[in-house]
Design a protein around this motif. Structure first.
Motif, PDB file in Angstrom:
ATOM      1  N   LEU A  26       0.838  -1.201   0.000  1.00 53.38           N
ATOM      2  CA  LEU A  26       0.000   0.000   0.000  1.00 53.38           C
ATOM      3  C   LEU A  26       0.873   1.251   0.000  1.00 53.38           C
ATOM      4  O   LEU A  26       0.641   2.197  -0.754  1.00 53.38           O
ATOM      5  N   TRP A  29       2.331   1.929  -3.298  1.00 57.42           N
ATOM      6  CA  TRP A  29       1.347   2.588  -4.165  1.00 57.42           C
ATOM      7  C   TRP A  29       1.307   4.085  -3.900  1.00 57.42           C
ATOM      8  O   TRP A  29       1.260   4.893  -4.826  1.00 57.42           O
ATOM      9  N   TYR A  30       1.329   4.477  -2.634  1.00 57.54           N
ATOM     10  CA  TYR A  30       1.237   5.907  -2.309  1.00 57.54           C
ATOM     11  C   TYR A  30       2.521   6.629  -2.701  1.00 57.54           C
ATOM     12  O   TYR A  30       2.489   7.781  -3.130  1.00 57.54           O
ATOM     13  N   LEU A  32       4.371   5.782  -5.275  1.00 55.41           N
ATOM     14  CA  LEU A  32       4.287   5.912  -6.727  1.00 55.41           C
ATOM     15  C   LEU A  32       3.327   7.035  -7.116  1.00 55.41           C
ATOM     16  O   LEU A  32       3.544   7.754  -8.087  1.00 55.41           O
ATOM     17  N   MET A  33       2.277   7.188  -6.328  1.00 58.50           N
ATOM     18  CA  MET A  33       1.326   8.291  -6.528  1.00 58.50           C
ATOM     19  C   MET A  33       2.072   9.631  -6.471  1.00 58.50           C
ATOM     20  O   MET A  33       1.906  10.483  -7.349  1.00 58.50           O
TER      21      MET A  33
END
Lengths: 224, 148
Positions: A26, A29-30, A32-33
Motif C-alpha cells: 500500500l 502505491w502511495y 508511486l502516486m
C-alpha cells in the motif's frame, strides 16, 4: 455535530486488512502516486512552455537516427525499440511475481535476471541516444535544431528533453539496482525463509511505474 | 502482529489461484500492437498531414491513455484489488485533469499576450533563419486534393 468519542476508541479492531493488501505494498502505491505527480509536474511544465512558444522542433527530424544505420532516415524506430524493451521487461517482471506466488525460487531468479537485462538494454539505448544528440550539438543550454517552420528554436527544447529523459533514466537505473538486490536476496533464500515473495511484488510495482512513465515521455517528446 | 501474519498468508493463498499468465501475455500483445500503430502513424502518416497535427495528437492521447490503463490495471494488478483500494489511487489522480488543463491554458494565454505586447519577440520567433531551408516545408502545405 461532533460526536463525543472516548479517546481510546478503536475504529478498526485489526484482523483482515481493510484494503486486503500488505502494508508495504500500500505504501509503495502511495509513493508511486507522489512520484507520478513529480513526473506530471515535469511533463506539464514542458507542455506549458511548449504551448507558450511560437514554434517547436520536429521530433521526426531530431530523433531520426538508428545505431549503425548511418544516414538512413528512420524516425521513431529507435525509440520504439526502447519502448518495446521496456514493455518486454515489464512482462518478465510480472512473470517473476507469478513465480513468487508459486514459491518457485528458480523461476523468480530467472525472470528477475531477464528483467535486469532488459533494464540494462534500455539504459544502453538511452546512453547511445544521448551521446548521438550530444555529437549533433544538443545539450543543456545548447540547441542546434530549428523549429519545424525554419524559425530559430530556443534551448527550452533540449533542456526539457535531457532533464525529463534523464530523470526517467535515473528511475530505470534505481529500478535495476532494486531488482539486483531482489535477485541477491532471492538467491540467498531470504524470501523462501520468510515464507512469501511479497517483496518482489513491491519491486515489481516500481518497475511497472517506470514503464508507465516512459509511455507518457514517449508520447510527449517523440509523437507530439 | 499475529493477526497480520495470518492475513498475509490468506491473501497469498487466494491470489495464488488468481494469477493468470494468459492475461499477462494478452496485455503484452495489446501494448505492442498499440505501440506499432503509434509508430506507423507517427512515421508514415502524420508527417504528410501536418495541418491536422491536432487530430493526430488527440489520437496519440487516446493510445497513451489505453496503454496506461493496461499497465496499471493488469501489470500493476490494480484492477484486481478491492474497490476502496482502487479509489484511494484513482481519486487523487483526477487532480491531473485540472493540472493539465489549467497549465496548458495558461501557456497558451501567455503566448498570445506576448505576441500582442512584444512585437520584437514575435518577429524574432516567427522569422525563418536565413539560408537554412525549413525541412518539412515541402510537405507542410496540404497538397491540393490530398485525401485525409
Amino acid at each position: 455535530m461532533a460526536q463525543a468519542v472516548p479517546a481510546n476508541q478503536k475504529w478498526w479492531g485489526g484482523g483482515r486488512s481493510p484494503f486486503n493488501v500488505e502494508y508495504g505494498k500500500l505504501m509503495m502505491w502511495y509513493f508511486l502516486m507522489s512520484d507520478a505527480f513529480t513526473f506530471g509536474a515535469f511533463l506539464i511544465s514542458y507542455g506549458t512552455v511548449r504551448f507558450s512558444s511560437n514554434g517547436w522542433p520536429d521530433p521526426n527530424h531530431v530523433f531520426s537516427s538508428f545505431p549503425f544505420a548511418g544516414s538512413m532516415h528512420m524516425p521513431l524506430v529507435f525509440v520504439s525499440l526502447m519502448t518495446f524493451i521496456l514493455i518486454a521487461s515489464s512482462v518478465t517482471m510480472v512473470l517473476a511475481v507469478g513465480a513468487g506466488h508459486a514459491m518457485d525460487k528458480k523461476g523468480v531468479m530467472k525472470y528477475l535476471f531477464f528483467t535486469i537485462i532488459g533494464g540494462l538494454m534500455f539504459l544502453g539505448c538511452q546512453a547511445w541516444e544521448w551521446t548521438h544528440l550530444h555529437h549533433e550539438g544538443a545539450w543543456w543550454g545548447r540547441n542546434p535544431f530549428l523549429n519545424f517552420d525554419g524559425t530559430p528554436s530556443s534551448t527550452n527544447f533540449t533542456n526539457f528533453f535531457f532533464t525529463i529523459t534523464g530523470f526517467h533514466g535515473f528511475h530505470v537505473f534505481s529500478g535495476v539496482i532494486i531488482n539486483i538486490v531482489m535477485l541477491i536476496m532471492t538467491w540467498r533464500g531470504v524470501f523462501e525463509r520468510r515464507g512469501h515473495y511479497l517483496m518482489i511484488e513491491k519491486a515489481g510495482l516500481y518497475w511497472h511505474f517506470v514503464d508507465l512513465v516512459w509511455v507518457f515521455v514517449f508520447t510527449c517528446f517523440y509523437l507530439f | 502482529m499475529a493477526n497480520f501474519e495470518t492475513t498475509t498468508q490468506t491473501e497469498q493463498h487466494s491470489e495464488e489461484h488468481g494469477f493468470d499468465t494468459k492475461a499477462i501475455w494478452r496485455t503484452f500483445w495489446i501494448l505492442l500492437v498499440i505501440t506499432c500503430i503509434e509508430l506507423v502513424v507517427g512515421m508514415f502518416i502524420a508527417p504528410h498531414y501536418h495541418p491536422y497535427k491536432l487530430w493526430f495528437n488527440i489520437l496519440y492521447i487516446i493510445f497513451t491513455a489505453a496503454k496506461a490503463f493496461y499497465i496499471i490495471a493488469e501489470f500493476m494488478h490494480l484492477r484486481h484489488e478491492i474497490k476502496n483500494m482502487i479509489m484511494t489511487i484513482a481519486v487523487p489522480a483526477l487532480l491531473f485533469i485540472w493540472f493539465i488543463a489549467a497549465f496548458l491554458w495558461d501557456g497558451n494565454s501567455y503566448k498570445h499576450l506576448r505576441n500582442n505586447y512584444d512585437p520584437h519577440h514575435k518577429e524574432q520567433t516567427t522569422t525563418p533563419v536565413k539560408n537554412a531551408p525549413a525541412h518539412g516545408e515541402h510537405e507542410e502545405l496540404p497538397k491540393p486534393g490530398a485525401v485525409h
